[in-house]
Design a protein around this motif. Sequence first.
Motif, mmCIF file in Angstrom:
data_model
loop_
_atom_site.group_PDB
_atom_site.id
_atom_site.type_symbol
_atom_site.label_atom_id
_atom_site.label_comp_id
_atom_site.label_asym_id
_atom_site.label_seq_id
_atom_site.Cartn_x
_atom_site.Cartn_y
_atom_site.Cartn_z
ATOM 1 N N GLU A 197 -11.539 -47.455 -21.863
ATOM 2 C CA GLU A 197 -12.722 -47.413 -22.729
ATOM 3 C C GLU A 197 -12.690 -46.227 -23.689
ATOM 4 O O GLU A 197 -13.368 -46.246 -24.726
ATOM 5 C CB GLU A 197 -13.982 -47.361 -21.866
ATOM 6 C CG GLU A 197 -14.201 -48.645 -21.068
ATOM 7 C CD GLU A 197 -15.397 -48.551 -20.138
ATOM 8 O OE1 GLU A 197 -15.760 -47.409 -19.770
ATOM 9 O OE2 GLU A 197 -15.968 -49.600 -19.792
ATOM 10 N N ARG A 198 -11.902 -45.206 -23.370
ATOM 11 C CA ARG A 198 -11.807 -44.032 -24.232
ATOM 12 C C ARG A 198 -10.646 -44.116 -25.224
ATOM 13 O O ARG A 198 -10.465 -43.206 -26.028
ATOM 14 C CB ARG A 198 -11.634 -42.763 -23.389
ATOM 15 C CG ARG A 198 -12.736 -42.517 -22.362
ATOM 16 C CD ARG A 198 -12.568 -41.135 -21.737
ATOM 17 N NE ARG A 198 -13.521 -40.909 -20.671
ATOM 18 C CZ ARG A 198 -13.224 -40.954 -19.379
ATOM 19 N NH1 ARG A 198 -11.978 -41.210 -18.998
ATOM 20 N NH2 ARG A 198 -14.147 -40.734 -18.455
ATOM 21 N N GLU A 199 -9.859 -45.181 -25.153
ATOM 22 C CA GLU A 199 -8.651 -45.259 -25.963
ATOM 23 C C GLU A 199 -8.952 -45.538 -27.435
ATOM 24 O O GLU A 199 -10.036 -45.983 -27.807
ATOM 25 C CB GLU A 199 -7.717 -46.354 -25.414
ATOM 26 C CG GLU A 199 -6.848 -45.890 -24.253
ATOM 27 C CD GLU A 199 -5.883 -44.789 -24.654
ATOM 28 O OE1 GLU A 199 -5.592 -44.634 -25.861
ATOM 29 O OE2 GLU A 199 -5.427 -44.053 -23.759
ATOM 30 N N HIS B 154 -5.924 -50.499 -28.611
ATOM 31 C CA HIS B 154 -6.552 -51.806 -28.361
ATOM 32 C C HIS B 154 -5.941 -52.900 -29.232
ATOM 33 O O HIS B 154 -5.859 -54.057 -28.810
ATOM 34 C CB HIS B 154 -8.059 -51.700 -28.609
ATOM 35 C CG HIS B 154 -8.781 -50.959 -27.519
ATOM 36 N ND1 HIS B 154 -9.077 -51.531 -26.296
ATOM 37 C CD2 HIS B 154 -9.256 -49.686 -27.457
ATOM 38 C CE1 HIS B 154 -9.714 -50.646 -25.541
ATOM 39 N NE2 HIS B 154 -9.828 -49.521 -26.224
ATOM 40 N N HIS C 279 -9.717 -48.252 -15.908
ATOM 41 C CA HIS C 279 -10.595 -48.962 -16.833
ATOM 42 C C HIS C 279 -11.454 -47.978 -17.617
ATOM 43 O O HIS C 279 -11.726 -48.182 -18.816
ATOM 44 C CB HIS C 279 -11.481 -49.964 -16.088
ATOM 45 C CG HIS C 279 -12.278 -50.841 -17.002
ATOM 46 N ND1 HIS C 279 -13.592 -50.586 -17.335
ATOM 47 C CD2 HIS C 279 -11.927 -51.955 -17.689
ATOM 48 C CE1 HIS C 279 -14.023 -51.513 -18.170
ATOM 49 N NE2 HIS C 279 -13.034 -52.362 -18.409
ATOM 50 N N ARG C 280 -11.885 -46.906 -16.961
ATOM 51 C CA ARG C 280 -12.647 -45.886 -17.672
ATOM 52 C C ARG C 280 -11.795 -45.209 -18.742
ATOM 53 O O ARG C 280 -12.294 -44.842 -19.817
ATOM 54 C CB ARG C 280 -13.199 -44.854 -16.684
ATOM 55 C CG ARG C 280 -14.255 -45.431 -15.738
ATOM 56 C CD ARG C 280 -14.959 -44.324 -14.972
ATOM 57 N NE ARG C 280 -14.127 -43.769 -13.926
ATOM 58 C CZ ARG C 280 -14.089 -44.236 -12.684
ATOM 59 N NH1 ARG C 280 -14.843 -45.274 -12.341
ATOM 60 N NH2 ARG C 280 -13.320 -43.670 -11.777
ATOM 61 N N GLU C 281 -10.494 -45.051 -18.456
ATOM 62 C CA GLU C 281 -9.597 -44.467 -19.448
ATOM 63 C C GLU C 281 -9.379 -45.417 -20.625
ATOM 64 O O GLU C 281 -9.253 -44.972 -21.775
ATOM 65 C CB GLU C 281 -8.246 -44.126 -18.803
ATOM 66 C CG GLU C 281 -8.320 -43.094 -17.685
ATOM 67 C CD GLU C 281 -8.824 -41.746 -18.173
ATOM 68 O OE1 GLU C 281 -8.579 -41.401 -19.351
ATOM 69 O OE2 GLU C 281 -9.470 -41.032 -17.375
ATOM 70 N N ASP D 118 -8.706 -58.152 -25.236
ATOM 71 C CA ASP D 118 -9.662 -59.230 -25.423
ATOM 72 C C ASP D 118 -9.012 -60.595 -25.244
ATOM 73 O O ASP D 118 -9.699 -61.595 -24.977
ATOM 74 C CB ASP D 118 -10.294 -59.137 -26.815
ATOM 75 C CG ASP D 118 -9.242 -59.178 -27.927
ATOM 76 O OD1 ASP D 118 -8.327 -58.334 -27.903
ATOM 77 O OD2 ASP D 118 -9.324 -60.071 -28.786
ATOM 78 N N PRO E 145 -13.127 -56.272 -15.318
ATOM 79 C CA PRO E 145 -13.360 -54.829 -15.459
ATOM 80 C C PRO E 145 -13.768 -54.137 -14.180
ATOM 81 O O PRO E 145 -13.552 -52.936 -14.030
ATOM 82 C CB PRO E 145 -14.474 -54.757 -16.512
ATOM 83 C CG PRO E 145 -15.143 -56.085 -16.451
ATOM 84 C CD PRO E 145 -14.099 -57.075 -16.095
#
Length: 499
Positions: free
Chosen positions: A380-382, A387, A376-378, A393, A399
Amino acid sequence: MNIQSFLEHHGILRNPFAEEDAQTDPVFKEHCISNAYHPIWDKVYGDPSDPSTSIIFGPKGSGKTAMRLQIDRHLARYNHENSERRVYVIHYDDFNPFLDHFSERLSRRVSKKPEKVLDAWRLWDHVDAILCIGVTDLVDRMLGVNSTGKSDAIDDASIRSLDRTSARDLLLLAACYDQSTDSTFMSRWNSLRKHLRYGNLSSKTTLFGAIAWSIVAVIFVGWLFPPTKLPEGGRDLTALWLLPLLLAIGWLPHWIRIIKCQFAALGMHRHMRVGKRETGSMRKVLQSIPKSELASQPLPRYDRTDDRYELLHKFQGILRKLGYTGIIVLMDRVDEPHMTGGKPELMQRFVWPMLDNKLLKHPGMGFKMMLPQELHREIERETREFHERARLDKQNVIPAFQWTGEALYDLARARMMACASDNQTPEPKDLFEDDVSYQRMLSAFQSLRVPRHLFRFLYRVLVDHCNHYTDSQPEFKIKAETFESALAVYGRDNDPTFT
Protein backbone atom coordinates in the motif's frame (compact mmCIF):
# COMPACT_ATOMS: atom_id res chain seq x y z
CA MET A 1 -7.71 -35.41 35.92
CA ASN A 2 -6.39 -36.89 32.71
CA ILE A 3 -7.11 -34.97 29.48
CA GLN A 4 -7.57 -38.19 27.53
CA SER A 5 -10.25 -39.36 29.96
CA PHE A 6 -12.06 -36.05 29.54
CA LEU A 7 -11.95 -36.33 25.75
CA GLU A 8 -13.02 -39.98 25.71
CA HIS A 9 -16.06 -39.07 27.80
CA HIS A 10 -17.12 -36.82 24.91
CA GLY A 11 -16.41 -39.53 22.30
CA ILE A 12 -13.05 -38.11 21.19
CA LEU A 13 -10.21 -40.57 20.77
CA ARG A 14 -7.28 -38.12 20.58
CA ASN A 15 -6.67 -34.48 21.32
CA PRO A 16 -7.74 -32.49 18.23
CA PHE A 17 -5.93 -29.33 19.37
CA ALA A 18 -2.47 -30.67 20.21
CA GLU A 19 -0.88 -29.74 16.86
CA GLU A 20 -0.38 -26.24 15.47
CA ASP A 21 1.64 -26.65 12.26
CA ALA A 22 -0.29 -28.01 9.26
CA GLN A 23 2.83 -29.65 7.82
CA THR A 24 3.18 -31.95 10.85
CA ASP A 25 -0.48 -32.16 11.86
CA PRO A 26 -1.86 -35.72 11.36
CA VAL A 27 -5.45 -34.64 12.08
CA PHE A 28 -5.31 -32.12 9.27
CA LYS A 29 -3.48 -34.40 6.82
CA GLU A 30 -5.70 -37.43 7.42
CA HIS A 31 -9.10 -35.76 7.68
CA CYS A 32 -9.50 -31.98 7.57
CA ILE A 33 -7.45 -31.49 4.41
CA SER A 34 -10.39 -32.74 2.36
CA ASN A 35 -13.40 -31.45 4.30
CA ALA A 36 -12.50 -28.25 6.20
CA TYR A 37 -12.22 -25.19 3.99
CA HIS A 38 -11.93 -21.47 4.43
CA PRO A 39 -14.75 -19.50 2.76
CA ILE A 40 -12.31 -18.06 0.18
CA TRP A 41 -11.25 -21.53 -0.98
CA ASP A 42 -12.95 -21.45 -4.39
CA LYS A 43 -11.49 -18.06 -5.22
CA VAL A 44 -7.95 -19.18 -4.39
CA TYR A 45 -8.09 -22.66 -5.93
CA GLY A 46 -9.66 -21.56 -9.21
CA ASP A 47 -9.93 -23.90 -12.20
CA PRO A 48 -6.91 -26.20 -12.70
CA SER A 49 -7.70 -26.56 -16.41
CA ASP A 50 -6.94 -22.83 -16.79
CA PRO A 51 -4.26 -21.97 -14.19
CA SER A 52 -4.55 -18.53 -12.67
CA THR A 53 -2.65 -16.52 -10.08
CA SER A 54 -3.85 -15.88 -6.53
CA ILE A 55 -1.97 -13.82 -3.94
CA ILE A 56 -3.03 -14.34 -0.33
CA PHE A 57 -1.86 -12.11 2.51
CA GLY A 58 -2.40 -13.47 6.01
CA PRO A 59 -0.96 -13.30 9.52
CA LYS A 60 1.07 -16.10 11.04
CA GLY A 61 -1.09 -19.05 12.01
CA SER A 62 -3.98 -18.06 9.75
CA GLY A 63 -3.77 -21.28 7.73
CA LYS A 64 -1.83 -20.25 4.62
CA THR A 65 0.29 -23.41 4.71
CA ALA A 66 -2.82 -25.52 5.33
CA MET A 67 -4.44 -24.01 2.24
CA ARG A 68 -1.30 -24.70 0.20
CA LEU A 69 -1.42 -28.34 1.27
CA GLN A 70 -5.11 -28.49 0.39
CA ILE A 71 -4.43 -27.06 -3.06
CA ASP A 72 -1.68 -29.63 -3.57
CA ARG A 73 -3.98 -32.49 -2.52
CA HIS A 74 -6.79 -31.32 -4.80
CA LEU A 75 -4.44 -30.91 -7.74
CA ALA A 76 -3.21 -34.47 -7.22
CA ARG A 77 -6.83 -35.65 -7.30
CA TYR A 78 -7.48 -33.55 -10.41
CA ASN A 79 -4.46 -35.09 -12.14
CA HIS A 80 -5.65 -38.58 -11.24
CA GLU A 81 -9.06 -37.88 -12.77
CA ASN A 82 -7.71 -36.04 -15.84
CA SER A 83 -4.70 -38.02 -17.02
CA GLU A 84 -4.64 -36.26 -20.42
CA ARG A 85 -4.94 -32.72 -19.01
CA ARG A 86 -2.81 -32.79 -15.91
CA VAL A 87 -1.28 -29.85 -14.08
CA TYR A 88 2.40 -29.80 -13.19
CA VAL A 89 2.88 -28.62 -9.62
CA ILE A 90 6.06 -26.84 -8.49
CA HIS A 91 6.57 -26.41 -4.74
CA TYR A 92 8.42 -23.15 -4.30
CA ASP A 93 8.66 -23.04 -0.52
CA ASP A 94 12.23 -23.94 0.47
CA PHE A 95 14.34 -20.91 -0.35
CA ASN A 96 17.43 -21.50 1.78
CA PRO A 97 19.38 -23.57 -0.82
CA PHE A 98 18.79 -20.97 -3.52
CA LEU A 99 19.68 -18.04 -1.28
CA ASP A 100 22.81 -19.82 -0.05
CA HIS A 101 24.03 -20.52 -3.57
CA PHE A 102 23.14 -16.98 -4.57
CA SER A 103 25.10 -15.38 -1.74
CA GLU A 104 28.16 -17.51 -2.59
CA ARG A 105 28.28 -15.90 -6.04
CA LEU A 106 28.44 -12.39 -4.60
CA SER A 107 31.51 -10.69 -3.23
CA ARG A 108 32.45 -11.41 0.36
CA ARG A 109 31.69 -7.82 1.35
CA VAL A 110 28.13 -8.08 0.02
CA SER A 111 27.38 -11.68 1.04
CA LYS A 112 27.82 -10.92 4.74
CA LYS A 113 24.85 -8.52 4.77
CA PRO A 114 21.40 -10.06 4.10
CA GLU A 115 19.92 -6.75 2.93
CA LYS A 116 22.62 -6.33 0.29
CA VAL A 117 22.26 -9.94 -0.85
CA LEU A 118 18.51 -9.55 -1.25
CA ASP A 119 18.94 -6.19 -3.01
CA ALA A 120 20.87 -8.07 -5.71
CA TRP A 121 18.06 -10.66 -6.16
CA ARG A 122 16.21 -10.21 -9.46
CA LEU A 123 13.18 -11.56 -11.30
CA TRP A 124 15.30 -13.94 -13.38
CA ASP A 125 16.68 -15.44 -10.17
CA HIS A 126 13.12 -16.39 -9.19
CA VAL A 127 12.54 -17.92 -12.64
CA ASP A 128 15.83 -19.82 -12.39
CA ALA A 129 14.87 -21.18 -8.96
CA ILE A 130 11.43 -22.27 -10.20
CA LEU A 131 12.99 -23.99 -13.22
CA CYS A 132 15.54 -25.70 -10.95
CA ILE A 133 12.72 -27.26 -8.94
CA GLY A 134 10.58 -28.12 -11.96
CA VAL A 135 13.35 -29.57 -14.14
CA THR A 136 14.94 -31.59 -11.31
CA ASP A 137 11.56 -33.10 -10.43
CA LEU A 138 10.80 -33.90 -14.09
CA VAL A 139 14.15 -35.63 -14.61
CA ASP A 140 13.57 -37.60 -11.38
CA ARG A 141 10.22 -38.80 -12.72
CA MET A 142 11.72 -39.80 -16.05
CA LEU A 143 14.55 -41.73 -14.44
CA GLY A 144 12.30 -43.22 -11.75
CA VAL A 145 14.27 -41.55 -8.95
CA ASN A 146 12.58 -40.39 -5.71
CA SER A 147 9.16 -41.18 -7.16
CA THR A 148 6.43 -41.42 -4.53
CA GLY A 149 4.14 -43.57 -6.63
CA LYS A 150 3.07 -44.65 -10.10
CA SER A 151 1.23 -41.36 -10.61
CA ASP A 152 4.54 -39.47 -10.31
CA ALA A 153 6.62 -41.57 -12.67
CA ILE A 154 6.59 -40.90 -16.42
CA ASP A 155 6.27 -44.08 -18.44
CA ASP A 156 8.56 -45.07 -21.30
CA ALA A 157 5.82 -44.57 -23.89
CA SER A 158 5.49 -40.91 -22.93
CA ILE A 159 9.26 -40.46 -23.03
CA ARG A 160 9.42 -42.02 -26.50
CA SER A 161 6.72 -39.61 -27.68
CA LEU A 162 9.18 -36.72 -27.41
CA ASP A 163 10.72 -35.81 -30.75
CA ARG A 164 14.39 -34.97 -31.17
CA THR A 165 13.82 -31.23 -30.72
CA SER A 166 12.00 -31.76 -27.43
CA ALA A 167 14.69 -34.19 -26.28
CA ARG A 168 17.35 -31.59 -27.10
CA ASP A 169 15.43 -28.92 -25.20
CA LEU A 170 15.04 -31.15 -22.14
CA LEU A 171 18.74 -32.04 -22.16
CA LEU A 172 19.64 -28.35 -22.33
CA LEU A 173 17.25 -27.58 -19.45
CA ALA A 174 18.78 -30.42 -17.44
CA ALA A 175 22.26 -29.06 -18.16
CA CYS A 176 21.21 -25.65 -16.82
CA TYR A 177 18.86 -26.50 -13.97
CA ASP A 178 19.04 -30.13 -12.79
CA GLN A 179 20.18 -29.85 -9.17
CA SER A 180 19.92 -33.49 -8.09
CA THR A 181 22.67 -34.91 -5.90
CA ASP A 182 21.65 -38.56 -6.22
CA SER A 183 24.46 -39.20 -8.69
CA THR A 184 27.16 -37.29 -10.51
CA PHE A 185 25.95 -34.65 -12.91
CA MET A 186 27.49 -36.24 -16.01
CA SER A 187 26.24 -39.76 -15.25
CA ARG A 188 22.72 -38.48 -14.61
CA TRP A 189 22.74 -36.37 -17.76
CA ASN A 190 23.96 -39.29 -19.87
CA SER A 191 21.34 -41.54 -18.29
CA LEU A 192 18.66 -39.02 -19.28
CA ARG A 193 20.09 -38.85 -22.80
CA LYS A 194 19.83 -42.62 -23.14
CA HIS A 195 16.26 -42.60 -21.83
CA LEU A 196 15.41 -40.01 -24.46
CA ARG A 197 17.26 -42.03 -27.13
CA TYR A 198 19.07 -38.92 -28.18
CA GLY A 199 21.96 -39.94 -30.43
CA ASN A 200 24.78 -37.42 -30.35
CA LEU A 201 27.48 -39.01 -32.49
CA SER A 202 27.38 -36.01 -34.83
CA SER A 203 28.50 -33.80 -31.92
CA LYS A 204 31.95 -35.38 -32.31
CA THR A 205 32.31 -34.37 -35.97
CA THR A 206 35.05 -31.84 -35.30
CA LEU A 207 36.95 -34.33 -33.12
CA PHE A 208 36.74 -37.12 -35.70
CA GLY A 209 37.68 -34.65 -38.43
CA ALA A 210 40.72 -33.49 -36.44
CA ILE A 211 41.89 -37.07 -35.85
CA ALA A 212 41.46 -37.97 -39.52
CA TRP A 213 43.28 -34.82 -40.56
CA SER A 214 46.15 -35.65 -38.18
CA ILE A 215 46.57 -39.13 -39.65
CA VAL A 216 46.55 -37.81 -43.21
CA ALA A 217 48.97 -35.00 -42.29
CA VAL A 218 51.48 -37.41 -40.73
CA ILE A 219 51.34 -39.71 -43.76
CA PHE A 220 51.60 -36.80 -46.20
CA VAL A 221 54.55 -35.14 -44.48
CA GLY A 222 56.30 -38.45 -44.01
CA TRP A 223 55.91 -39.26 -47.72
CA LEU A 224 56.84 -35.79 -48.97
CA PHE A 225 59.78 -35.25 -46.63
CA PRO A 226 61.29 -38.60 -45.71
CA PRO A 227 63.94 -38.48 -42.95
CA THR A 228 66.87 -38.92 -45.34
CA LYS A 229 70.21 -37.19 -45.28
CA LEU A 230 70.95 -34.51 -47.81
CA PRO A 231 73.92 -34.93 -50.19
CA GLU A 232 75.82 -32.30 -48.29
CA GLY A 233 75.53 -34.42 -45.15
CA GLY A 234 72.76 -32.41 -43.43
CA ARG A 235 69.06 -33.26 -42.89
CA ASP A 236 65.85 -31.76 -44.35
CA LEU A 237 64.10 -30.09 -41.37
CA THR A 238 61.00 -28.99 -43.26
CA ALA A 239 58.87 -31.67 -41.58
CA LEU A 240 59.69 -30.30 -38.14
CA TRP A 241 57.71 -27.11 -38.77
CA LEU A 242 55.28 -28.26 -41.48
CA LEU A 243 53.72 -31.11 -39.48
CA PRO A 244 52.85 -29.00 -36.39
CA LEU A 245 51.43 -26.33 -38.69
CA LEU A 246 49.18 -28.83 -40.48
CA LEU A 247 48.09 -30.38 -37.16
CA ALA A 248 47.24 -26.95 -35.77
CA ILE A 249 45.13 -26.17 -38.84
CA GLY A 250 43.30 -29.49 -38.56
CA TRP A 251 42.55 -29.17 -34.85
CA LEU A 252 41.55 -25.50 -35.01
CA PRO A 253 37.77 -26.09 -35.57
CA HIS A 254 37.66 -28.51 -32.64
CA TRP A 255 39.45 -26.09 -30.31
CA ILE A 256 37.22 -23.24 -31.44
CA ARG A 257 34.18 -25.35 -30.49
CA ILE A 258 35.72 -26.16 -27.08
CA ILE A 259 36.43 -22.48 -26.44
CA LYS A 260 32.89 -21.44 -27.41
CA CYS A 261 31.38 -24.08 -25.13
CA GLN A 262 33.73 -23.01 -22.35
CA PHE A 263 32.66 -19.37 -22.64
CA ALA A 264 29.00 -20.42 -22.66
CA ALA A 265 29.57 -22.55 -19.56
CA LEU A 266 31.32 -19.67 -17.82
CA GLY A 267 28.40 -17.39 -18.63
CA MET A 268 25.90 -19.92 -17.24
CA HIS A 269 27.97 -20.41 -14.12
CA ARG A 270 28.17 -16.68 -13.53
CA HIS A 271 24.60 -15.65 -14.32
CA MET A 272 22.58 -18.68 -13.15
CA ARG A 273 23.23 -17.73 -9.54
CA VAL A 274 20.76 -19.89 -7.60
CA GLY A 275 22.19 -23.32 -8.38
CA LYS A 276 25.44 -25.25 -8.24
CA ARG A 277 27.19 -26.39 -11.39
CA GLU A 278 30.82 -26.97 -12.34
CA THR A 279 31.99 -25.15 -15.43
CA GLY A 280 33.88 -28.17 -16.75
CA SER A 281 30.82 -30.42 -16.54
CA MET A 282 28.63 -27.87 -18.31
CA ARG A 283 31.22 -27.50 -21.08
CA LYS A 284 31.28 -31.27 -21.65
CA VAL A 285 27.48 -31.35 -21.84
CA LEU A 286 27.37 -28.50 -24.36
CA GLN A 287 30.01 -30.31 -26.43
CA SER A 288 27.78 -33.41 -26.35
CA ILE A 289 25.05 -31.60 -28.29
CA PRO A 290 25.62 -31.22 -32.05
CA LYS A 291 26.76 -27.76 -33.05
CA SER A 292 23.87 -27.26 -35.48
CA GLU A 293 21.30 -28.07 -32.75
CA LEU A 294 22.98 -25.85 -30.17
CA ALA A 295 23.10 -22.76 -32.36
CA SER A 296 20.84 -19.87 -31.27
CA GLN A 297 19.45 -21.79 -28.30
CA PRO A 298 18.64 -19.67 -25.20
CA LEU A 299 20.84 -20.25 -22.18
CA PRO A 300 20.86 -18.48 -18.78
CA ARG A 301 24.19 -16.81 -19.52
CA TYR A 302 23.11 -13.15 -19.25
CA ASP A 303 21.44 -10.95 -16.65
CA ARG A 304 18.11 -10.63 -18.43
CA THR A 305 14.65 -12.17 -18.40
CA ASP A 306 14.26 -12.80 -22.15
CA ASP A 307 16.30 -16.02 -22.09
CA ARG A 308 14.44 -17.20 -18.98
CA TYR A 309 11.04 -16.75 -20.60
CA GLU A 310 12.22 -18.68 -23.67
CA LEU A 311 13.47 -21.50 -21.43
CA LEU A 312 10.16 -21.41 -19.56
CA HIS A 313 8.32 -21.77 -22.88
CA LYS A 314 10.53 -24.73 -23.79
CA PHE A 315 9.78 -26.37 -20.42
CA GLN A 316 6.06 -25.86 -20.98
CA GLY A 317 6.32 -27.34 -24.49
CA ILE A 318 7.95 -30.50 -23.12
CA LEU A 319 5.32 -30.81 -20.40
CA ARG A 320 2.50 -30.45 -22.93
CA LYS A 321 3.85 -33.41 -24.90
CA LEU A 322 3.91 -35.39 -21.65
CA GLY A 323 0.25 -34.60 -20.91
CA TYR A 324 0.63 -31.55 -18.66
CA THR A 325 -1.41 -28.63 -19.99
CA GLY A 326 -0.49 -26.16 -17.26
CA ILE A 327 1.88 -25.32 -14.40
CA ILE A 328 0.94 -24.16 -10.92
CA VAL A 329 3.62 -22.79 -8.59
CA LEU A 330 2.82 -23.02 -4.88
CA MET A 331 4.82 -20.35 -3.06
CA ASP A 332 4.84 -20.27 0.75
CA ARG A 333 7.00 -19.76 3.86
CA VAL A 334 8.82 -16.63 2.67
CA ASP A 335 9.21 -15.62 6.33
CA GLU A 336 11.22 -18.75 7.21
CA PRO A 337 14.54 -18.44 5.30
CA HIS A 338 17.42 -17.48 7.57
CA MET A 339 18.25 -14.56 5.30
CA THR A 340 14.82 -12.90 5.66
CA GLY A 341 14.37 -13.78 9.33
CA GLY A 342 10.68 -12.86 9.21
CA LYS A 343 11.55 -9.15 8.83
CA PRO A 344 9.14 -7.30 6.52
CA GLU A 345 11.84 -5.16 4.90
CA LEU A 346 13.91 -8.27 4.01
CA MET A 347 10.92 -10.28 2.82
CA GLN A 348 9.95 -7.32 0.67
CA ARG A 349 13.36 -7.29 -1.04
CA PHE A 350 12.96 -11.00 -1.82
CA VAL A 351 9.32 -11.05 -2.99
CA TRP A 352 9.00 -7.75 -4.86
CA PRO A 353 10.96 -8.79 -8.01
CA MET A 354 8.47 -11.61 -8.52
CA LEU A 355 5.48 -9.25 -8.52
CA ASP A 356 5.70 -8.67 -12.24
CA ASN A 357 2.56 -8.88 -14.37
CA LYS A 358 4.40 -10.54 -17.27
CA LEU A 359 5.39 -13.46 -15.06
CA LEU A 360 2.20 -13.68 -12.99
CA LYS A 361 0.10 -13.70 -16.18
CA HIS A 362 2.41 -16.01 -18.11
CA PRO A 363 0.19 -18.18 -20.40
CA GLY A 364 -0.53 -21.66 -19.05
CA MET A 365 0.97 -20.86 -15.66
CA GLY A 366 -0.52 -19.85 -12.33
CA PHE A 367 1.01 -18.81 -9.02
CA LYS A 368 -0.55 -19.43 -5.61
CA MET A 369 1.43 -17.08 -3.37
CA MET A 370 0.93 -17.30 0.40
CA LEU A 371 2.48 -14.14 1.80
CA PRO A 372 2.71 -12.61 5.30
CA GLN A 373 0.20 -9.91 6.18
CA GLU A 374 2.98 -7.37 6.75
CA LEU A 375 3.79 -7.34 3.03
CA HIS A 376 0.33 -6.09 2.11
CA ARG A 377 0.90 -3.01 4.25
CA GLU A 378 4.18 -2.46 2.39
CA ILE A 379 2.40 -2.77 -0.96
CA GLU A 380 0.00 0.00 0.00
CA ARG A 381 3.00 2.31 0.44
CA GLU A 382 4.57 1.49 -2.92
CA THR A 383 5.02 3.85 -5.84
CA ARG A 384 2.88 4.12 -8.93
CA GLU A 385 5.70 2.58 -10.98
CA PHE A 386 5.60 -0.56 -8.82
CA HIS A 387 1.82 -0.92 -9.22
CA GLU A 388 2.06 -0.44 -12.98
CA ARG A 389 4.61 -3.23 -13.19
CA ALA A 390 2.85 -5.63 -10.80
CA ARG A 391 -0.72 -4.84 -11.94
CA LEU A 392 -2.14 -6.37 -8.77
CA ASP A 393 -5.56 -5.21 -9.91
CA LYS A 394 -5.35 -7.98 -12.52
CA GLN A 395 -4.26 -10.63 -10.02
CA ASN A 396 -6.61 -12.47 -7.70
CA VAL A 397 -5.52 -10.75 -4.47
CA ILE A 398 -6.83 -11.65 -1.00
CA PRO A 399 -5.70 -8.64 1.07
CA ALA A 400 -6.52 -10.24 4.43
CA PHE A 401 -6.85 -13.96 5.10
CA GLN A 402 -9.36 -13.61 7.93
CA TRP A 403 -11.52 -15.98 9.95
CA THR A 404 -14.87 -15.19 11.52
CA GLY A 405 -15.89 -16.66 14.86
CA GLU A 406 -18.34 -18.93 13.03
CA ALA A 407 -15.66 -20.18 10.61
CA LEU A 408 -13.29 -20.95 13.49
CA TYR A 409 -16.08 -22.75 15.34
CA ASP A 410 -16.73 -24.91 12.27
CA LEU A 411 -13.00 -25.61 11.99
CA ALA A 412 -12.80 -26.72 15.63
CA ARG A 413 -15.89 -28.88 15.13
CA ALA A 414 -14.38 -30.50 12.02
CA ARG A 415 -11.25 -31.42 13.96
CA MET A 416 -13.29 -32.87 16.82
CA MET A 417 -15.33 -34.93 14.37
CA ALA A 418 -12.12 -36.18 12.77
CA CYS A 419 -10.89 -37.42 16.15
CA ALA A 420 -14.24 -38.84 17.27
CA SER A 421 -15.09 -42.48 17.74
CA ASP A 422 -17.69 -44.16 15.53
CA ASN A 423 -21.23 -42.75 15.64
CA GLN A 424 -20.10 -39.76 17.73
CA THR A 425 -20.63 -36.15 16.64
CA PRO A 426 -18.97 -33.91 19.25
CA GLU A 427 -18.64 -30.16 18.84
CA PRO A 428 -17.00 -27.39 20.90
CA LYS A 429 -20.10 -26.31 22.87
CA ASP A 430 -20.47 -29.86 24.24
CA LEU A 431 -17.24 -29.40 26.20
CA PHE A 432 -18.57 -26.46 28.23
CA GLU A 433 -21.21 -25.77 30.82
CA ASP A 434 -24.41 -24.03 29.74
CA ASP A 435 -23.16 -20.77 31.27
CA VAL A 436 -20.73 -20.54 28.33
CA SER A 437 -23.24 -19.49 25.70
CA TYR A 438 -22.88 -20.23 22.02
CA GLN A 439 -22.70 -16.51 21.23
CA ARG A 440 -20.01 -15.95 23.86
CA MET A 441 -18.01 -18.77 22.35
CA LEU A 442 -18.27 -17.27 18.86
CA SER A 443 -17.23 -13.87 20.21
CA ALA A 444 -14.19 -15.37 21.95
CA PHE A 445 -13.21 -17.30 18.83
CA GLN A 446 -13.53 -14.14 16.77
CA SER A 447 -11.07 -12.37 19.09
CA LEU A 448 -8.56 -15.17 18.56
CA ARG A 449 -8.66 -14.46 14.79
CA VAL A 450 -6.55 -17.35 13.45
CA PRO A 451 -6.62 -21.16 13.79
CA ARG A 452 -3.25 -21.34 15.54
CA HIS A 453 -4.42 -19.12 18.39
CA LEU A 454 -7.69 -21.05 18.56
CA PHE A 455 -5.95 -24.41 18.93
CA ARG A 456 -3.52 -23.08 21.52
CA PHE A 457 -6.36 -21.54 23.51
CA LEU A 458 -8.55 -24.65 23.48
CA TYR A 459 -5.60 -26.80 24.45
CA ARG A 460 -4.88 -24.46 27.38
CA VAL A 461 -8.54 -24.55 28.46
CA LEU A 462 -8.46 -28.35 28.52
CA VAL A 463 -5.24 -28.36 30.56
CA ASP A 464 -6.53 -25.74 33.04
CA HIS A 465 -9.79 -27.59 33.54
CA CYS A 466 -8.22 -31.01 34.05
CA ASN A 467 -5.68 -29.58 36.49
CA HIS A 468 -8.56 -28.60 38.80
CA TYR A 469 -9.99 -32.11 39.11
CA THR A 470 -8.85 -35.63 39.91
CA ASP A 471 -9.56 -38.93 38.21
CA SER A 472 -11.50 -40.08 41.29
CA GLN A 473 -13.77 -37.03 41.16
CA PRO A 474 -13.82 -35.95 37.51
CA GLU A 475 -15.76 -33.10 35.98
CA PHE A 476 -16.66 -33.41 32.32
CA LYS A 477 -17.91 -29.90 31.64
CA ILE A 478 -15.69 -26.80 31.56
CA LYS A 479 -17.03 -23.89 33.58
CA ALA A 480 -17.32 -20.31 32.34
CA GLU A 481 -14.85 -19.17 34.98
CA THR A 482 -12.15 -21.45 33.55
CA PHE A 483 -13.03 -20.39 30.01
CA GLU A 484 -12.78 -16.68 30.75
CA SER A 485 -9.62 -16.86 32.85
CA ALA A 486 -7.82 -18.98 30.23
CA LEU A 487 -8.90 -16.55 27.52
CA ALA A 488 -7.59 -13.55 29.45
CA VAL A 489 -4.27 -15.19 30.29
CA TYR A 490 -3.79 -16.38 26.72
CA GLY A 491 -4.47 -12.93 25.35
CA ARG A 492 -1.95 -11.37 27.70
CA ASP A 493 0.83 -13.94 27.37
CA ASN A 494 0.72 -15.09 23.77
CA ASP A 495 -0.77 -12.38 21.62
CA PRO A 496 0.12 -8.74 22.44
CA THR A 497 -2.49 -7.49 19.95
CA PHE A 498 -5.24 -9.63 21.48
CA THR A 499 -8.41 -7.77 22.38
